[in-house]
Design a protein around this motif. Sequence first.
Motif, PDB file in Angstrom:
ATOM      1  N   ARG A 123       0.418  -0.894  -5.537  1.00 57.89           N
ATOM      2  CA  ARG A 123      -0.023   0.368  -6.140  1.00 57.89           C
ATOM      3  C   ARG A 123      -0.849   1.207  -5.161  1.00 57.89           C
ATOM      4  N   GLU A 124      -1.647   0.532  -4.345  1.00 61.21           N
ATOM      5  CA  GLU A 124      -2.531   1.273  -3.444  1.00 61.21           C
ATOM      6  C   GLU A 124      -1.780   1.945  -2.295  1.00 61.21           C
ATOM      7  N   ASN A 125      -0.500   1.643  -2.175  1.00 55.39           N
ATOM      8  CA  ASN A 125       0.273   2.265  -1.100  1.00 55.39           C
ATOM      9  C   ASN A 125       1.035   3.510  -1.545  1.00 55.39           C
ATOM     10  N   VAL A 163       1.071   7.414  -2.626  1.00 50.31           N
ATOM     11  CA  VAL A 163       0.278   8.643  -2.604  1.00 50.31           C
ATOM     12  C   VAL A 163       1.107   9.737  -3.269  1.00 50.31           C
ATOM     13  N   ASN A 171      -2.389   6.644 -11.654  1.00 51.22           N
ATOM     14  CA  ASN A 171      -3.473   5.886 -11.026  1.00 51.22           C
ATOM     15  C   ASN A 171      -3.036   5.293  -9.692  1.00 51.22           C
ATOM     16  N   THR A 172      -2.788   6.189  -8.732  1.00 50.02           N
ATOM     17  CA  THR A 172      -2.527   5.801  -7.350  1.00 50.02           C
ATOM     18  C   THR A 172      -3.426   6.695  -6.517  1.00 50.02           C
ATOM     19  N   TYR A 173      -3.293   6.649  -5.205  1.00 54.95           N
ATOM     20  CA  TYR A 173      -3.948   7.678  -4.403  1.00 54.95           C
ATOM     21  C   TYR A 173      -3.244   9.003  -4.687  1.00 54.95           C
ATOM     22  N   LEU A 186       2.779   4.272   3.970  1.00 59.95           N
ATOM     23  CA  LEU A 186       2.552   4.685   2.584  1.00 59.95           C
ATOM     24  C   LEU A 186       3.835   5.256   1.982  1.00 59.95           C
TER      25      LEU A 186
END
Lengths: 640, 343
Positions: free
Chosen positions: B50-52, B54, B70-72, B95
């Motif tokens: 998830r954190e990858n 954008v 809810n990500t970058y 990303l």
Amino acid sequence: MSSMGVLNTEPTQPPEKKLEQLDEVVIRFCGDSGDGMQLVGTQFTNVSASFGNDVSTLPDFPAEIRAPAGTLAGVSGFQLNFSSRDIFTPGDQVDTLVAMNPAALKTNLGDLKRGGTLIVNEDEFDKGNLMKAGYDGNPLLDPEFAARFRLHKVAMTRLTRDAVSGLGLSQKDADRCKNFFALGLVYWLYDRDRTPTEQWINDKFKKNPAIQEANLRALRGGFNYGFSTESFTTHYQVPPARLAPGKYRKITGNEATAYGLVTGAKLAGKRLFYSGYPITPASDILHELAMMKSFGVRTFQAEDEIAAMSATVGAAFAGEVAVTASSGPGICLKGEAMGLGVMTELPMVIVDVQRGGPSTGLPTKTEQSDLLLAFFGRNGDCPMPIVAAAGPGDCFYMAQEAIRIAIEFMTPVLLLTDGYIANGAEPWLIPRMADLKPIKIEHPAGKTGHSPDSVNGDGENGFMPYARNEKLARPWALPGTPGLEHRVGGLEKADGTGNVEYSPKNHHHMVMTRIKKVAGVADYIPLQEVEGPATGKLLVMSWGGTCGAVRTAVRAAIDAGKSVAHTHLRYMNPFPRNLGEIVKRYDTVLIPELNSGQLLLLIRAKYLVDAIGFNKVQGKPFLVNELVAKIDEVLESQPS
Amino acid sequence: MSTSSPASNLPILTAKDFASDQEIRWCPRCGDYSILAQMKKVLPTLGVPRENFVFVSGIGCSSRFPYYVNTYGFHGIHGRAPAIASGVKTARPDLQVWVITGDGDALSIGGNHLMHMLRRNLDLKVILFNNRIYGLTKGQYSPTSLVGHRTKSTPVGSVDNPLSPLCYAIGSEATFVARAVDVDIKHLTTVLERAAHHQGTAFVEVYQDCNVFNNGAWDYATDKAKKADNVVYLEHGKPLVFGKDLKKGIRLNGMHPEVVELGKGITEDDLLFHDEKSPEPSLAFLLSRMRQPDYPEPLGVFRDVAAPIYDKVVNEQVASVIAKNGPGDLDALFNSGDTWVVE
């Protein structure tokens, strides 16, 4: 003796020549923009710098790449000052002018000293060229004209053709060598070593032996012409300068900016992301950086200035040291995205290599007229720290400062240079990486493992992207870090959570916080220094690329026993915190600027001092003499 | 690679994990809700942490999208999302970057950036919400509004010739081009998945209903009674058939598509067969020109081809220079060229 026969062999019995010593010489080469004047000027500069002279240069080229040959619009010039003393400017008046055609003579003669040396290519003074330059008759035939200068009429075109004959060159190619003939002649006149230029020619034209040999012969031909002919009776030596000990090289402002940016990124432990759009006079920064891939530099030539700025913002969000550069017209286009950088509080650097404006203005000429644009050229209250380089070499240090401030305060920073220092060159005391201070970055660490509940603004364990440290800087969370997923954007933020927030009090608070954050930079920059008496009649305040000229003028005034001091600003926003106290210690503050009075407006507004301006908006730097005269005028008008 | 390699130890996430805590501020019944819902369903299936992710957007109703995932996320400025995303992706090819934009944002104020993103073939996923209106500024005509459209800024009807987003994308030689409809949930999901897996710029136009300022603009493609005759679903290698009983087809007559009835001597073999892999974009362009009321409008993947990816090549150039010359030494650089020593 015919001059023709001696060109390619060392003459055995030269006429008697005198060798005299000089402290300082200003030379200007000028000709058509296709005549290679920038090239020979640069060669002369390199050779003089390597010899140990202090040097300062002023390239002056037309906006048109190749205006019609022989016209006034197409004249390109390169001036350099080389000296056995410290110098800070390319010189006011020219000692030796080399003019390759009538148009070059006409546009440049006004800057030649009375009695100065004038070397002209007389072959180009034909009826057509004289007419294109607007001459009624041939000035070289006018005895009154000739009497005003040490005039050397040299048949450069014919002599060059003769020197390269037998190499099978077309006449056009042969004629393109005449700049080296002129350079060779001036090398002889100033007793320069021509070996480095010969090496350069060998290297540059190694794939084309005929052109290589032709340029070598032209260079030697010019040198031997000076040596052999009776026209030149004296040549001159300018001994090395006594610069601070150390190892030196020559550097231009744009080179130094590129080096400084890569160095700043390295000191921060990051790679540089650079995005730009071609624009004079900033493009050389892009060219330099595009060659620096081995340092991990990624360059992005964007489709326009807006995209260049937007990509810079994107790269900053992605966690890079992100930089863009442009000149005034481009900075205008970038304005909205610069505001986005301010709102999202991300670190990035915007370089403005100022040129003559407004609009397209004078693309190749210098000016300092973007200061107020840098301060106020965005919608809303949109403060940005601003630094300004004082000279070519200083660009290296101020580029690093811009990166340091951007990262420490999480803000876009503007670096102002100008066309004069960007293209001008000076000796540069080579720094050592080990002596430069690292730039500290702390990225917030992510949660270990998966944390499905972390969203910005959830209070409890959530990441707070707009929480602030003692410098009011927010955290720089890198995409890819688990648990720190968050959203930023151009809408007003709630402090702390960073959530979109429109409430009146929050907006007021956030505007004031951003202003306070930038103002707080003043606590992390050096105090302002003054050269000269700590109190007195007159303080001359300068900023940016005029440093050298103003320093030279003030030193002359101090040497003449006048009550004058100089202070030069490199930190423009915020000003150093002792500046207000300094300006009050003098009866008068004089602010010379290459604009209509922009720093003047700021200083008067901020410190309520009745400062006066001295303004020149001609696309050219200050002459020392102009400043000396102004200082005298101001001092004389003061009640004693 | 367009994404980090799917790790087997990734936590199992669901659509819920991709919901942010922000209150959604779209009008009730806006077509955007459906696109957001399908996106949140697709994201956990992609094998990307998830954190990858954008999400980058411009300005407009659709551009609020990143706040709700809810990500970058980066909510940019009007028209510049492709340029911002180009910076993100060139700097960080690891990303997975999505660009959310609208017809005004992408085709009017941001038209230039869109073209250059497409021709460079950055590895970005672009969703253009086309509602043929400026919604956030309360109802002016957009670059995709039809001639004669009466809006606040065109009280007697628009006179601008509308732009087709897909013609523009294919003209810019985009490597992946597709179209879907907001309420056709299943098809939209498939298209989003295919876009996510494409390497290079994936450009998806979604017909999105603005029920406040341009209600029913896409009725012909969504109304159950009319839809079958008005759209044709593209399938690679299959003939273009449509209509309620799939009795109609598209046949090429020279360079002109024509609508024909199957039967009466015309078989499927006479029809135009879709080839999304054709390196030559002419067929895809021809399909993108098929418009109501003369033709059924194609839905699905128009084009899916491979080409060098900008962000990948830029970073490979840097890597290959370092591999060849070694990492740069700044002290050596400073000391290069003519130097001299002052004692």
